[in-house]
Enzyme design. Structure first.
Site, short mmCIF file in Angstrom:
data_model
loop_
_atom_site.label_atom_id
_atom_site.label_comp_id
_atom_site.label_asym_id
_atom_site.label_seq_id
_atom_site.Cartn_x
_atom_site.Cartn_y
_atom_site.Cartn_z
CG ASP A 98 -0.21 0.12 2.54
OD1 ASP A 98 0.84 -0.52 2.70
OD2 ASP A 98 -0.69 0.86 3.43
CD GLU A 164 4.04 0.85 7.20
OE1 GLU A 164 4.80 1.15 8.12
OE2 GLU A 164 3.68 1.68 6.33
N1 BES Z 1 8.72 2.94 5.64
C1 BES Z 1 8.07 3.84 6.53
C2 BES Z 1 8.81 3.99 7.85
C3 BES Z 1 10.22 4.46 7.70
C4 BES Z 1 10.53 5.56 6.94
C5 BES Z 1 11.23 3.79 8.35
C6 BES Z 1 11.85 5.96 6.79
C7 BES Z 1 12.52 4.21 8.22
C8 BES Z 1 12.84 5.29 7.45
C9 BES Z 1 6.66 3.35 6.78
O1 BES Z 1 5.98 3.03 5.59
C10 BES Z 1 5.85 4.44 7.40
O2 BES Z 1 5.72 5.46 6.81
N2 BES Z 1 5.31 4.18 8.59
C11 BES Z 1 4.43 5.10 9.21
C12 BES Z 1 3.78 4.43 10.38
C13 BES Z 1 2.38 3.99 10.15
C14 BES Z 1 1.85 3.32 11.38
C15 BES Z 1 1.49 5.10 9.70
C16 BES Z 1 5.17 6.27 9.79
O3 BES Z 1 6.32 6.13 10.22
O4 BES Z 1 4.58 7.35 9.80
MN MN Z 2 7.14 1.87 4.39
MN MN Z 3 5.32 4.98 4.70
#
Ligand code: BES
Ligand code: MN
Ligand code: MN
Length: 477
Positions: A98, A164
């Site tokens: 996604d 995710e």
């Molecule tokens: N891949 C990201 C998290 C990330 C970004 C890890 C850059 C390390 C470096 C992930 O898809 C993401 O965006 N996660 C969300 C959390 C989710 C629960 C909405 C976030 O971190 O905002």
């Molecule tokens: Mn991600």
């Molecule tokens: Mn993300």
């Protein structure tokens, strides 16, 4: 940048195969990127499913077994395995198909769901987060199958989720209910970044988060601000006062108890951060692009973003925001607010602390409700295991440089669950770059990193299979 084949000699015939497939691998990724699998917007649920079906077809084609869609109350999971490498460990590879909504659309140089190549990058929503990185796993597996006569050097389960970006409820539920179906020795996640271009990086920590919504209600309906201004409560002002009471002017969070569980990284880890190639001015100028950085006094930027909690407001709605003027006292205002949690912090406890603070500072005349939208635990992974060592060897071989260990301020909620419910370590081997614009307009993925990522994953899995005994030769395919 040197052309890829000159970069490094390798004896892996799977890598040799992957190098012969650059054009096709990238064209396939483009097809996946054209599917607008935006998990947050109900209108796109069909597209999210279409992306899942694309991956099911691809996993079947490359030789994975038990390929299936797992339905959930939200978006489907995709599962596949190949478990015939007897005596070898089981790798659980994870990714998400996604993507975030693409808006603001007019800031994109090319359309978010029509991938284009520019300056060695591929531009599209999801290019790096996480379709491009997730797809590296599939292409590494395909290359391994090809080079090892239809077999893999280790056992592999693959699980992909389609929500995710909206909290990951379905996969968390699946892990709790059916841990045996994803039983594995270690997990592999490619959803993080290199600390700097060409610097091989393993991410060993992620912050957790709580994402909340605060609703403030005043009068029973919108009111004429001339007739009632001066006597009726204004929810937007009340909301602003609440938000202003959550942080002090210097950047400390004003929620009692919020820092109680936070522990400092050990001296060795802190020292290793000091050795990272990090220039605060460059970071401020090129990455953040603001006049001044803010945050908790007494902590470096890396500590603030990796090892301390933070609080942000993502949006405020209420009243009149159209062109021109409308004299109204809105009946209601809302704000989306999240907290990033440092290791050891607990989502539910943090939410209770926030609620208590909001209740405490609530101005007179309004009702306030604080709702939890989603939550995820922070995680720090252990590094003293053969999987991390194999990852280091693979990355060193591909990038011809010593690997750095970093944490990230972002969150991938399922990684903490891998530790908690499956009791396995996770290898976070990501190939994004700090300027890849994830969640922002003009998201991109460096095409060279896409291919180097595939090679790294191939060598990693081959290296895990080889074990750690000195002098043992790599199997040739
Ligand atoms: N891949 C990201 C998290 C990330 C970004 C890890 C850059 C390390 C470096 C992930 O898809 C993401 O965006 N996660 C969300 C959390 C989710 C629960 C909405 C976030 O971190 O905002
Ligand atoms: Mn991600
Ligand atoms: Mn993300």
């Amino acid at each position: 940048m040197p052309s890829l084949p000159d970069l490094l000699p390798t004896h892996s015939s799977a890598v040799a195969f992957a190098r012969g497939q650059h054009v096709r691998f990238l064209e396939e990724l483009k097809a996946l990127l054209r599917i607008p699998s935006i998990s947050a917007l109900p209108m796109y649920a069909g597209d999210v499913r279409r992306a899942a079906e694309f991956l099911v077809a691809e996993l079947s084609r490359i030789g994975m077994e038990h390929v299936r869609l797992i339905e959930s109350t939200g978006h489907p999971l995709v599962y596949a395995d190949w478990l015939h490498a007897s005596g070898q460990p089981v790798c659980l590879t994870y990714g998400h198909y996604d993507v975030q909504p693409p808006d603001p659309l007019d800031e994109w140089q090319s359309s978010p769901f029509e991938p284009v190549e520019r300056n060695g990058n591929i531009y599209a929503r999801g290019a790096v987060d996480d379709k491009g990185q997730m797809y590296m796993h599939l292409k590494a597996l395909e290359s391994l199958f090809h080079a090892h006569q239809g077999t893999l050097p280790v056992n592999v389960r693959i699980i992909l989720e389609g929500e995710e970006e909206t909290g990951g409820e379905a996969i968390a539920q699946f892990l709790r209910d059916h841990p045996e179906e994803v039983e594995a020795d270690f997990a592999l996640v490619s959803d993080t970044e290199l600390f700097a271009p060409s610097l091989p990086t393993l991410c060993v920590g992620l912050r957790g988060m709580i994402y909340t919504e605060i609703e403030v209600c005043g009068a029973r309906t919108d009111l004429h601000s001339g007739v009632y201004g001066g006597s009726a409560p204004n929810p937007l002002i009340a909301l602003s006062q609440i938000i202003a009471a959550l942080k002090d002017a210097e950047g400390r969070i004003l929620i009692p108890g919020i820092y109680d569980r936070v522990t400092a990284p050990d001296a060795a880890e802190l020292a290793s951060w000091k050795n990272l190639p990090f220039d605060e001015d460059v970071y401020r100028n090129t990455e953040v692009g603001a006049k001044e950085l803010v945050g908790e006094p007494g902590y470096s930027v890396l500590e603030r973003t990796w090892a301390r909690p933070s609080l942000d407001v993502h949006g405020i709605t209420g009243g009149f925001t159209g062109a021109g003027a409308k004299t109204v006292i809105p009946a209601k205002a809302t704000a989306k607010i999240s907290l990033r949690l440092a290791p050891e912090m607990q989502p539910q406890e943090t939410f209770e602390q926030l609620k208590k603070r909001v209740e405490r500072v609530r101005p007179r005349g309004v009702e306030v409700e604080v709702r939890l939208i989603h939550a995820g635990d922070p995680v720090v992974v252990q590094t003293g295991n053969r999987y991390i060592r194999a990852a280091q060897r693979a990355l060193r071989a591909v990038f011809d440089k010593e690997v750095v260990f970093v944490r990230s301020g972002g969150s991938i909620p399922i990684v903490a669950d891998f530790e908690r419910y499956l009791k396995i370590p996770t290898v976070m081997m990501g190939f994004g770059l700090p300027d890849d614009n994830l969640h922002a307009p003009n998201e991109k993925f460096c095409i060279a990193n896409f291919h180097l990522g595939i090679e790294s994953i191939i060598l990693f899995l081959e290296g895990v299979a080889q074990g750690e005994e000195p002098g043992r030769e790599a199997p040739t395919g």
